[in-house]
Motif scaffolding. Structure first.
Motif, mmCIF file in Angstrom:
data_model
loop_
_atom_site.group_PDB
_atom_site.id
_atom_site.type_symbol
_atom_site.label_atom_id
_atom_site.label_comp_id
_atom_site.label_asym_id
_atom_site.label_seq_id
_atom_site.Cartn_x
_atom_site.Cartn_y
_atom_site.Cartn_z
ATOM 1 N N ASP A 80 0.836 -1.210 0.000
ATOM 2 C CA ASP A 80 0.000 0.000 0.000
ATOM 3 C C ASP A 80 0.867 1.254 0.000
ATOM 4 N N VAL A 81 1.934 1.241 0.810
ATOM 5 C CA VAL A 81 2.844 2.392 0.884
ATOM 6 C C VAL A 81 3.518 2.628 -0.460
ATOM 7 N N ILE A 82 3.966 1.551 -1.084
ATOM 8 C CA ILE A 82 4.658 1.678 -2.371
ATOM 9 C C ILE A 82 3.706 2.167 -3.459
ATOM 10 N N ASP A 83 2.541 1.519 -3.580
ATOM 11 C CA ASP A 83 1.582 1.929 -4.608
ATOM 12 C C ASP A 83 1.063 3.342 -4.350
ATOM 13 N N GLY A 84 0.768 3.636 -3.075
ATOM 14 C CA GLY A 84 0.301 4.983 -2.743
ATOM 15 C C GLY A 84 1.366 6.031 -2.979
ATOM 16 N N GLY A 85 2.636 5.660 -2.735
ATOM 17 C CA GLY A 85 3.732 6.589 -2.981
ATOM 18 C C GLY A 85 3.859 6.921 -4.456
ATOM 19 N N ILE A 86 3.670 5.926 -5.308
ATOM 20 C CA ILE A 86 3.702 6.176 -6.750
ATOM 21 C C ILE A 86 2.593 7.143 -7.132
ATOM 22 N N ALA A 87 1.383 6.916 -6.576
ATOM 23 C CA ALA A 87 0.267 7.832 -6.850
ATOM 24 C C ALA A 87 0.546 9.233 -6.331
ATOM 25 N N GLN A 88 1.374 9.328 -5.278
ATOM 26 C CA GLN A 88 1.730 10.627 -4.700
ATOM 27 C C GLN A 88 2.899 11.287 -5.447
ATOM 28 N N GLY A 89 3.407 10.608 -6.462
ATOM 29 C CA GLY A 89 4.492 11.182 -7.254
ATOM 30 C C GLY A 89 5.879 10.789 -6.801
ATOM 31 N N ILE A 90 6.010 9.817 -5.888
ATOM 32 C CA ILE A 90 7.334 9.372 -5.434
ATOM 33 C C ILE A 90 7.921 8.401 -6.457
ATOM 34 N N ASP A 91 9.104 8.677 -6.904
ATOM 35 C CA ASP A 91 9.849 7.758 -7.775
ATOM 36 C C ASP A 91 10.766 6.939 -6.880
ATOM 37 N N TRP A 92 10.422 5.687 -6.669
ATOM 38 C CA TRP A 92 11.173 4.844 -5.736
ATOM 39 C C TRP A 92 12.515 4.413 -6.298
ATOM 40 N N ARG A 93 12.652 4.388 -7.620
ATOM 41 C CA ARG A 93 13.824 3.760 -8.246
ATOM 42 C C ARG A 93 15.156 4.360 -7.815
ATOM 43 N N PRO A 94 15.334 5.666 -7.798
ATOM 44 C CA PRO A 94 16.654 6.192 -7.406
ATOM 45 C C PRO A 94 16.952 6.039 -5.914
ATOM 46 N N LEU A 95 15.955 5.652 -5.118
ATOM 47 C CA LEU A 95 16.161 5.542 -3.670
ATOM 48 C C LEU A 95 16.741 4.192 -3.270
ATOM 49 N N LYS A 96 16.848 3.272 -4.239
ATOM 50 C CA LYS A 96 17.438 1.945 -3.978
ATOM 51 C C LYS A 96 16.765 1.288 -2.768
ATOM 52 N N VAL A 97 15.462 1.103 -2.865
ATOM 53 C CA VAL A 97 14.661 0.628 -1.733
ATOM 54 C C VAL A 97 14.809 -0.881 -1.556
ATOM 55 N N LYS A 98 15.008 -1.296 -0.315
ATOM 56 C CA LYS A 98 14.994 -2.703 0.087
ATOM 57 C C LYS A 98 13.823 -2.899 1.057
ATOM 58 N N LEU A 99 13.398 -4.151 1.218
ATOM 59 C CA LEU A 99 12.254 -4.453 2.078
ATOM 60 C C LEU A 99 12.621 -5.506 3.111
ATOM 61 N N LEU A 127 6.503 -8.646 -8.245
ATOM 62 C CA LEU A 127 5.650 -7.494 -8.566
ATOM 63 C C LEU A 127 6.086 -6.262 -7.791
ATOM 64 N N VAL A 128 6.269 -6.402 -6.480
ATOM 65 C CA VAL A 128 6.652 -5.259 -5.655
ATOM 66 C C VAL A 128 8.058 -4.794 -6.039
ATOM 67 N N GLY A 129 8.960 -5.729 -6.290
ATOM 68 C CA GLY A 129 10.302 -5.355 -6.722
ATOM 69 C C GLY A 129 10.284 -4.585 -8.029
ATOM 70 N N GLU A 130 9.417 -4.986 -8.933
ATOM 71 C CA GLU A 130 9.291 -4.285 -10.219
ATOM 72 C C GLU A 130 8.854 -2.840 -10.004
ATOM 73 N N ARG A 131 7.921 -2.624 -9.095
ATOM 74 C CA ARG A 131 7.431 -1.262 -8.858
ATOM 75 C C ARG A 131 8.473 -0.403 -8.146
ATOM 76 N N LEU A 132 9.392 -1.052 -7.449
ATOM 77 C CA LEU A 132 10.470 -0.304 -6.796
ATOM 78 C C LEU A 132 11.673 -0.095 -7.709
ATOM 79 N N GLY A 133 11.694 -0.801 -8.836
ATOM 80 C CA GLY A 133 12.868 -0.750 -9.694
ATOM 81 C C GLY A 133 13.996 -1.622 -9.188
ATOM 82 N N ALA A 134 13.680 -2.602 -8.327
ATOM 83 C CA ALA A 134 14.703 -3.501 -7.783
ATOM 84 C C ALA A 134 15.152 -4.491 -8.851
ATOM 85 N N ARG A 135 16.411 -4.884 -8.793
ATOM 86 C CA ARG A 135 16.976 -5.749 -9.834
ATOM 87 C C ARG A 135 17.495 -7.074 -9.315
ATOM 88 N N ASP A 136 17.966 -7.125 -8.086
ATOM 89 C CA ASP A 136 18.546 -8.353 -7.528
ATOM 90 C C ASP A 136 17.529 -9.008 -6.603
#
Length: 508
Positions: free
Chosen positions: A214-233, A247-256
């Motif tokens: 919810d935080v990730i999807d809502g953040g995207i709707a709020q205009g947050i670009d997660w990709r440059p933040l190198k987010v881990k969970l 799916l969640v990794g894809e929305r964060l731009g995670a690669r590994d």
């Protein structure tokens, strides 16, 4: 009077945790035996904890006659019903004194009734090693400036405060780690991410999986670009599918995928008792794509949480369950309330490290090769525990057990996942007034509208993956009654998806 025994215990625990690198904390001499460590804890608890002494007396057990690991395995099981709720809280602590601990946490457990858990710093530092494994092995936080955002509920509830305590211990050990605790306040999470995360090399969100989505999807709707933040969970509290992780990794731009997230197996009773590792994730991803291998290893069609654990800190046993269909877990470990052969009522099992590698080799899969490009970072020869959770979270339909995990996979497919949150409520309807069917109430993503095409797409996707993953369902449910009936509900629907409470995926 000041109890100097507390300071002595604290000093020893701090010296070991702060002064020993992670490799040293996880290494044990070849002759060391986890069962003997558990036996030593039993002897100490039998003398020091009044409630356990009474429990042994009531069970006609003489502690002096328990001399070997085999004797230990004959000790009566401890449960919440026959032990924890039968004695005053202080009697469950060393010396019968609540003040032998320093902190009270609260959990709701599976029953919804709050339970108090006394804790002590010296007992929590060994558990902080589970967090260190994740931050060090998976996230390389020893060399990366890291912002840790605690998204578990705060207050008296166990998750948030426990997580904050362990992360602060890592920072005190020298990790370049900064902690912030917005708790489960989405607006505050987004605020601290916007203002603080760009100042760090990576950001770690720690929380309950559906809430983090919810935080990730809502953040995207709020205009947050997660990709440059190198987010881990870092997640805990729920089994999720590998499709969900992807799916969640894809929305964060995670690669590994094996290194960008980790789930913790934790309980209010004992803290974090196991953690996902890059190795366990690589194995679980293979098993998720090969249901027959998973069924052979786990004995069930659903995919459990799979973690590794340190048997010298939490000594696990697996016993056949009452129905003879699987195993149930129990463990022994030190805490503010020490627990000996505690039956936690989680269904699951144990797999030794070498046995796991042999099994996978029979299926022509080498998980070590999958991690070779990362120089085998996070590969440790620790045993595995797999956890399905409590059996009462299933739904029985035509004699087949249908699990929430089976439904989740269907909602995480392309063409469906774009307009759902991932939350649902599963029910088996078999009354006389209507045809039998599986009823699935699905929460729509914010702003998504219900229509016939969406409902049909969800039903078809759920059915396809139920048949693929659940052989019981495929064989027991008559073809004319297999297709689920999906209803779509607005985000936060007060009847099905009330905000602010832990979601339940099944109803009777």
């Amino acid at each position: 009077m000041i109890d100097h025994r507390k300071s002595t215990r604290t000093d020893a625990a701090l010296h070991r945790f702060m002064g020993t690198p992670l490799d040293g904390l996880l290494q044990h001499a070849p002759g060391d035996d986890p069962a003997s460590v558990a036996l030593d804890l039993f002897r100490e608890v039998a003398q020091a904890v009044p409630a356990y002494g009474h429990f042994l007396s009531d069970q006609r057990v003489d502690p002096a006659r328990v001399r070997t690991p085999q004797d230990f395995r004959g000790l009566p099981l401890v449960t919440k019903q026959n032990y924890l709720t039968c004695h005053p809280l202080a009697q469950l602590c060393r010396g019968g004194r609540l003040e032998s601990c320093d902190f009270i946490a609260v959990s709701s457990g599976s029953t919804g009734k709050p339970t108090f858990w006394p804790r002590f710093l010296a007992d929590e530092l060994p558990i902080a090693t589970r967090f260190e494994q994740v931050f060090h092995d998976s996230f390389q936080a020893a060399s990366r400036r890291t912002l840790a955002v605690v998204c578990f509920a705060l207050g008296t509830w166990v998750g948030g405060m426990f997580t904050a305590s362990c992360c602060r211990a890592l920072a005190a050990k020298g990790y370049p780690l900064m902690l912030v605790t917005p708790g489960s306040n989405r607006d505050e999470i987004w605020r601290v991410v916007r203002e603080l995360a760009p100042q760090f090399e990576q950001t770690v969100l720690l929380g309950y999986p559906p809430f983090l989505k919810d935080v990730i999807d809502g953040g995207i709707a709020q205009g947050i670009d997660w990709r440059p933040l190198k987010v881990k969970l870092v997640m805990a509290g729920e089994v999720f599918s590998e499709e969900w992780r992807a799916l969640v990794g894809e929305r964060l731009g995670a690669r590994d995928v094996c290194y960008d997230s980790a789930s913790l197996y934790g309980t209010a009773d004992a803290g974090v008792i196991g953690n996902e590792t890059p190795l366990s994730i690589a194995i679980r991803r293979f098993l998720g794509a090969n249901p027959e291998a998973a069924r052979q290893l786990f004995g069930e069609s659903r995919l459990p949480t799979l973690v590794q654990y340190d048997p010298f800190v939490r000594y696990f046993e697996a016993l056949p369950d009452a129905e003879g269909r699987g195993h149930t877990l129990l463990f022994t470990g030190d805490n503010g309330v020490p627990l000996v052969r505690y039956h936690i009522a989680d269904n699951g099992g144990l797999v030794p490290y070498e046995a796991m590698l042999r099994f996978l080799a029979d299926w022509k899969f080498d998980p070590l090769a999958a991690l070779a490009s990362h120089a085998w970072r996070g590969v440790r020869a620790l045993p595995f525990v797999f956890v399905f959770g409590r059996a009462n979270f299933t739904v029985s339909y035509f004699g087949a057990n249908v699990y929430p995990e089976n439904i989740s996979v269907g909602l995480e497919q392309a063409g469906v996942r774009e307009w759902v949150t991932g939350k649902f409520v599963l029910r088996a309807v078999e009354g006389l007034d209507q045809a039998p069917h599986l009823a699935v109430a699905v929460e729509l993503a914010p702003g998504a509208a219900s229509d016939t095409a969406k409902r049909a797409a969800a039903e078809e996707s759920i059915l396809a993956h139920l048949l693929r993953l659940n052989s019981e369902f495929a064989n027991y449910a008559p073809p004319e009654y297999r297709r689920p009936r999906v209803t779509l509900h607005a985000a936060g629907d007060p009847e099905w998806f009330p905000p602010g409470v832990k979601h339940r995926y099944t109803r009777r």
